[in-house]
Design a protein around this motif. Structure first.
Motif: not given
Length: 213
Positions: A2-3, A32, A35-37, A100
């Motif tokens: 995960s990022a 972010a 494009w990420s969680n 990500d």
């Protein structure tokens, strides 16, 4: 993978000390949340969890600008720095993971020295080439995806993605080898964080209960 862990550690590290809303604001400034969680709830949760794990040190001394209880400011610890740099190294070579994590690692790669980043990216290319060689032992791209029915489109997508990823990585290696960007030990780094009084043009505008904590 995960990022969010890398993103939060990196944001805190760039500030030196930062409260949760500053971290959230920076991650939205970097896009972010698109494009990420890295959503508000996951950011605040990550800060608290990594403080419990000894990766961040929590200072409850910063007064809230809203007049409420003192805010918690976070500072990265030595253990946290080791974790942060380890994640950058891992994610620069993790070619088969979610995009990500690579995106996050690219944002922080200049915290490593130039030669190490080149070596990591070359390892990434070798890994992609090794994966492609293994796959093409039983799937021949030249024969087209229909050789496996419509399922062949999955293999076709994977192989094309690998080829594109390797080509892009080689291009990045060339740019870095040619002197692009300022890496660790080479001078003043690029500043990508917002000042306390600087408006974030990319803020989502969504409020979260912990924004003032």
């Amino acid at each position: 993978m995960s990022a969010i862990r890398l993103l939060v550690l990196g944001a805190v590290r760039q500030h030196g000390r930062a409260h949760g809303y500053q971290v959230r604001n920076d991650l939205e400034y970097w896009g972010a949340h698109e494009w990420s969680n890295a959503k508000p709830g996951s950011i605040y949760h990550a800060l608290k969890q990594m403080a419990k794990q000894g990766l961040l040190h929590a200072h409850e001394i910063a007064p809230s600008t809203a007049g409420g209880p003192p805010r918690t400011e976070y500072e990265i610890t030595e253990k946290g720095t080791e974790e942060y740099l380890g994640l950058v190294r891992q994610y620069l070579t993790a070619y088969d993971q979610r995009p990500d994590v690579l995106t996050a690692a690219l944002g922080f790669m200049v915290d490593l020295d130039r030669e190490e980043v080149l070596a990591l990216l070359e390892e990434r290319v070798r890994s992609i080439e090794g994966w492609r060689k293994a796959v093409t032992e039983y799937y021949t791209p030249e024969e087209g995806p229909a050789q496996l029915g419509h399922i062949g489109e999955i293999m076709n997508f994977w192989v094309h993605s690998a080829d594109t990823g390797a080509e892009w990585t080689r291009g990045l290696i060339g740019r870095i080898r040619g002197g692009a960007y300022t890496f660790s030990g080479e001078g003043d780094p690029f500043v990508g964080i917002l000042a306390d009084d600087q408006e974030n043009p990319y803020a989502s505008g969504d409020r979260h209960p912990e924004d003032q904590s």
